[in-house]
Design a protein around this motif. Structure first.
Motif, mmCIF file in Angstrom:
data_model
loop_
_atom_site.group_PDB
_atom_site.id
_atom_site.type_symbol
_atom_site.label_atom_id
_atom_site.label_comp_id
_atom_site.label_asym_id
_atom_site.label_seq_id
_atom_site.Cartn_x
_atom_site.Cartn_y
_atom_site.Cartn_z
ATOM 1 N N LEU A 60 13.313 6.048 4.200
ATOM 2 C CA LEU A 60 13.297 4.716 4.802
ATOM 3 C C LEU A 60 11.891 4.134 4.779
ATOM 4 O O LEU A 60 11.705 2.966 4.426
ATOM 5 N N LYS A 61 10.905 4.934 5.125
ATOM 6 C CA LYS A 61 9.527 4.437 5.117
ATOM 7 C C LYS A 61 9.124 3.976 3.721
ATOM 8 O O LYS A 61 8.504 2.924 3.564
ATOM 9 N N GLY A 62 9.478 4.739 2.717
ATOM 10 C CA GLY A 62 9.171 4.327 1.347
ATOM 11 C C GLY A 62 9.855 3.033 0.976
ATOM 12 O O GLY A 62 9.266 2.163 0.318
ATOM 13 N N HIS A 63 11.095 2.870 1.425
ATOM 14 C CA HIS A 63 11.839 1.665 1.087
ATOM 15 C C HIS A 63 11.405 0.463 1.916
ATOM 16 O O HIS A 63 11.550 -0.675 1.465
ATOM 17 N N VAL A 64 10.881 0.680 3.116
ATOM 18 C CA VAL A 64 10.295 -0.437 3.870
ATOM 19 C C VAL A 64 9.084 -0.951 3.100
ATOM 20 O O VAL A 64 8.921 -2.165 2.903
ATOM 21 N N ARG A 65 8.243 -0.046 2.652
ATOM 22 C CA ARG A 65 7.071 -0.439 1.849
ATOM 23 C C ARG A 65 7.526 -1.180 0.582
ATOM 24 O O ARG A 65 6.984 -2.217 0.222
ATOM 25 N N GLY A 66 8.540 -0.638 -0.072
ATOM 26 C CA GLY A 66 9.071 -1.285 -1.265
ATOM 27 C C GLY A 66 9.660 -2.657 -0.974
ATOM 28 O O GLY A 66 9.502 -3.587 -1.761
ATOM 29 N N ALA A 67 10.333 -2.783 0.166
ATOM 30 C CA ALA A 67 10.929 -4.070 0.536
ATOM 31 C C ALA A 67 9.849 -5.133 0.734
ATOM 32 O O ALA A 67 10.008 -6.284 0.299
ATOM 33 N N ILE A 68 8.759 -4.754 1.376
ATOM 34 C CA ILE A 68 7.636 -5.686 1.530
ATOM 35 C C ILE A 68 7.108 -6.082 0.150
ATOM 36 O O ILE A 68 6.880 -7.265 -0.133
ATOM 37 N N ASN A 69 6.947 -5.094 -0.719
ATOM 38 C CA ASN A 69 6.478 -5.383 -2.081
ATOM 39 C C ASN A 69 7.471 -6.242 -2.852
ATOM 40 O O ASN A 69 7.073 -6.972 -3.768
ATOM 41 N N ASN A 70 8.744 -6.170 -2.491
ATOM 42 C CA ASN A 70 9.780 -6.968 -3.156
ATOM 43 C C ASN A 70 9.994 -8.328 -2.493
ATOM 44 O O ASN A 70 10.936 -9.034 -2.827
ATOM 45 N N GLY A 71 9.139 -8.672 -1.538
ATOM 46 C CA GLY A 71 9.160 -10.015 -0.973
ATOM 47 C C GLY A 71 9.853 -10.189 0.359
ATOM 48 O O GLY A 71 9.939 -11.303 0.864
ATOM 49 N N LEU A 72 10.365 -9.114 0.961
ATOM 50 C CA LEU A 72 10.977 -9.251 2.282
ATOM 51 C C LEU A 72 9.882 -9.408 3.331
ATOM 52 O O LEU A 72 8.792 -8.859 3.193
ATOM 53 N N THR A 73 10.196 -10.134 4.383
ATOM 54 C CA THR A 73 9.264 -10.307 5.483
ATOM 55 C C THR A 73 9.592 -9.311 6.588
ATOM 56 O O THR A 73 10.692 -8.737 6.620
#
Length: 109
Positions: A60-73
């Motif tokens: 989950l932590k990796g995907h939160v970081r990825g989500a930010i990198n993918n433009g999620l706020t």
């Protein structure tokens, strides 16, 4: 998740873990993430929900970081985890918020 994450994951692979790393790299990070049917934002939204429900904090932590990198706020991630809390249970939502906050702190956001 970014080149640095992928490079680190590949660099940490051992003879024992290499087959799993190869599977993840080829099928998850390449074949699935590069399909044309969904954009990366959409895939991040789905993954945050699914990984929250599966109770996989490291992923989950990796995907939160990825989500930010993918433009999620942060606000969009907050909404995802509120949705998780209602449909998958408050403990899953609470843990997701805690894990995301750790990532936000690390990222300085």
């Amino acid at each position: 998740m970014g080149d640095a994450y992928v490079d680190a994951a590949l660099g940490k692979a051992t003879d024992f873990t290499w087959p799993m790393q190869q599977l993840v790299t080829e099928y998850c990070w390449d074949n699935i993430w590069n399909r044309p049917g969904l954009d990366r934002r959409g895939r991040s939204i789905l993954n945050l929900g699914m990984i929250s429900v599966l109770n996989r904090p490291h992923e989950l932590k990796g995907h939160v970081r990825g989500a930010i990198n993918n433009g999620l706020t942060k606000e969009e991630i907050q909404e995802i985890f509120l949705q998780v809390a209602i449909y998958a249970g408050v403990p899953a939502g609470i843990d997701s918020f805690r894990n995301a906050q750790e990532v936000f702190n690390e990222m300085g956001i």
